[in-house]
Design a protein around this motif. Structure first.
Motif, PDB file in Angstrom:
ATOM      1  N   HIS A 133       0.826  -1.200   0.000  1.00  0.00           N
ATOM      2  CA  HIS A 133       0.000   0.000   0.000  1.00  0.00           C
ATOM      3  C   HIS A 133       0.862   1.253   0.000  1.00  0.00           C
ATOM      4  O   HIS A 133       2.043   1.222   0.349  1.00  0.00           O
ATOM      5  N   ALA A 134       0.263   2.378  -0.416  1.00  0.00           N
ATOM      6  CA  ALA A 134       0.980   3.658  -0.495  1.00  0.00           C
ATOM      7  C   ALA A 134      -0.020   4.795  -0.435  1.00  0.00           C
ATOM      8  O   ALA A 134      -1.155   4.682  -0.924  1.00  0.00           O
ATOM      9  N   ALA A 135       0.391   5.903   0.167  1.00  0.00           N
ATOM     10  CA  ALA A 135      -0.453   7.095   0.250  1.00  0.00           C
ATOM     11  C   ALA A 135      -0.279   7.953  -0.994  1.00  0.00           C
ATOM     12  O   ALA A 135       0.819   8.073  -1.527  1.00  0.00           O
ATOM     13  N   THR A 136      -1.362   8.539  -1.456  1.00  0.00           N
ATOM     14  CA  THR A 136      -1.295   9.465  -2.583  1.00  0.00           C
ATOM     15  C   THR A 136      -1.009  10.870  -2.066  1.00  0.00           C
ATOM     16  O   THR A 136      -1.010  11.126  -0.867  1.00  0.00           O
ATOM     17  N   LYS A 137      -0.797  11.786  -2.984  1.00  0.00           N
ATOM     18  CA  LYS A 137      -0.468  13.163  -2.626  1.00  0.00           C
ATOM     19  C   LYS A 137      -1.600  13.843  -1.873  1.00  0.00           C
ATOM     20  O   LYS A 137      -1.367  14.715  -1.032  1.00  0.00           O
ATOM     21  N   ILE A 138      -2.837  13.435  -2.136  1.00  0.00           N
ATOM     22  CA  ILE A 138      -3.980  14.092  -1.497  1.00  0.00           C
ATOM     23  C   ILE A 138      -4.515  13.286  -0.313  1.00  0.00           C
ATOM     24  O   ILE A 138      -5.558  13.625   0.261  1.00  0.00           O
ATOM     25  N   GLY A 139      -3.827  12.211   0.066  1.00  0.00           N
ATOM     26  CA  GLY A 139      -4.212  11.492   1.267  1.00  0.00           C
ATOM     27  C   GLY A 139      -5.095  10.280   1.086  1.00  0.00           C
ATOM     28  O   GLY A 139      -5.555   9.689   2.064  1.00  0.00           O
ATOM     29  N   ASP A 140      -5.348   9.867  -0.167  1.00  0.00           N
ATOM     30  CA  ASP A 140      -6.036   8.597  -0.400  1.00  0.00           C
ATOM     31  C   ASP A 140      -5.028   7.460  -0.235  1.00  0.00           C
ATOM     32  O   ASP A 140      -3.820   7.696  -0.168  1.00  0.00           O
ATOM     33  N   LEU A 141      -5.511   6.235  -0.197  1.00  0.00           N
ATOM     34  CA  LEU A 141      -4.626   5.080  -0.073  1.00  0.00           C
ATOM     35  C   LEU A 141      -4.813   4.146  -1.262  1.00  0.00           C
ATOM     36  O   LEU A 141      -5.945   3.811  -1.637  1.00  0.00           O
ATOM     37  N   ILE A 142      -3.692   3.737  -1.869  1.00  0.00           N
ATOM     38  CA  ILE A 142      -3.709   2.738  -2.936  1.00  0.00           C
ATOM     39  C   ILE A 142      -3.164   1.438  -2.349  1.00  0.00           C
ATOM     40  O   ILE A 142      -2.160   1.450  -1.634  1.00  0.00           O
TER      41      ILE A 142
END
Length: 317
Positions: A133-142
């Motif tokens: 998993h990883a956080a996006t620039k706007i704070g969502d999670l992939i």
């Protein structure tokens, strides 16, 4: 202007806005950079320092101050805080979604916690045991689910959507969300027919909506870049950084051109790299499963030192 700057030294957003509005500030290179800045609460003091360091005064013979002179690297980690995490047995990977929210995963679960260690949300369909998993620039999670599909958790309401479905025999092994371009970097491994033997690997760059942009797999003359890759990240200069059990730390530029590999310090001790990240000075930090220490190298692959964590109780980083 001088008085305004003095009052705003601890308020970086307002500090930059002063420079943006004043016509007296005539350094073109700095002004262009200021226009590119998206002013938000996420701008840090490090962002301000980075912009100021790019100022070049015409005709000045003084040596420019580099980041190295503003920050002192310590070979010993400093313990800031301990976060007991409920809902998981051990921490395999961590993502920071915001200034007050983390995601931590083990073999079975992904938990969202705040800095008060309260569980905010929990998922049970995450792929086990790696950088899934990883956080996006706007704070969502992939994240990668148990069926090797790529999913997104929206920060607004925790709803989940599928960005990409797996196309056999290639499977996403781990991922990173770019803070520079907002692209998604997937480390893919190819399964050898029906045997759980992953014989080929590549990096795939995709848009945040799942459209393919780029594939990175070989050096010049067809030599493969990756053998048994583990984790992936991106440096502030756009380099793509991968930890690989066989090849060490493998670094390519944004276009996919091979730059260098790091296989251990000058002493020649064996490196078995796992988790990997970069810091604000573009240094690369990689955890070594062989010695249970963290290697710190610069952006060009030069060994700096081993970061000590055992004194803070982190025996296996």
């Amino acid at each position: 202007m001088e008085n305004s700057c003095g009052l705003l030294m601890n308020r970086p957003v307002q500090f930059l806005l002063v420079f943006k509005k004043h016509s007296l500030f005539k350094f073109k290179s700095f002004s262009e950079k200021i226009k590119e800045v998206s002013f938000s609460d996420k701008i840090s003091r490090g962002d301000v320092i980075g912009l100021l360091l790019d100022i070049k005064v015409p005709g000045s013979k003084k040596r420019q101050i580099g980041n190295e002179q503003l920050f002192k690297l310590s070979e010993t980690a400093v313990l800031r805080k301990i976060f007991p995490v409920k809902g998981i047995s051990r921490g395999y990977h961590i993502s920071c979604l915001s200034s007050n929210q983390l995601c931590v995963s083990d073999n079975n679960s992904l938990v969202f916690i705040n800095f008060k260690c309260e569980i905010l949300h929990q998922l049970s369909d995450i792929e086990s045991g790696r950088q899934a998993h990883a956080a996006t620039k706007i704070g969502d999670l992939i994240y990668i689910d148990k069926f090797y599909n790529i999913k997104k958790v929206y920060s607004t309401d925790n709803t989940v959507s599928t960005l990409l479905k797996t196309s056999e025999p290639w499977r996403p092994w781990c991922l990173h969300s770019s803070l520079l371009t907002e692209d998604l970097l997937l480390l893919m491994r190819k399964r050898n027919e029906d045997v759980c033997d992953y014989t080929k690997a590549k990096v795939t760059r995709m848009t945040s909506t799942g459209d393919h942009i780029q594939t990175i797999q070989y050096q010049s003359k067809g030599k493969k870049l990756y053998s048994r890759p583990v984790c992936i990240t991106e440096n502030s200069n756009g380099d793509i950084v991968v930890s690989d059990y066989d090849y060490g730390v493998v670094v390519t530029d944004k276009g996919g051109q091979y730059r260098f590999s790091y296989t251990g310090p000058p002493s020649g001790s064996r490196l078995l790299p796992q988790g990997i990240c970069t810091d604000s000075l573009s240094n690369i930090l990689v955890s070594d499963r062989h010695t249970f220490q963290i290697h710190l190298i610069d952006k060009d692959g030069n060994y700096c030192f081993l970061l000590q964590t055992s004194k803070q109780g982190v025996e296996t980083p």
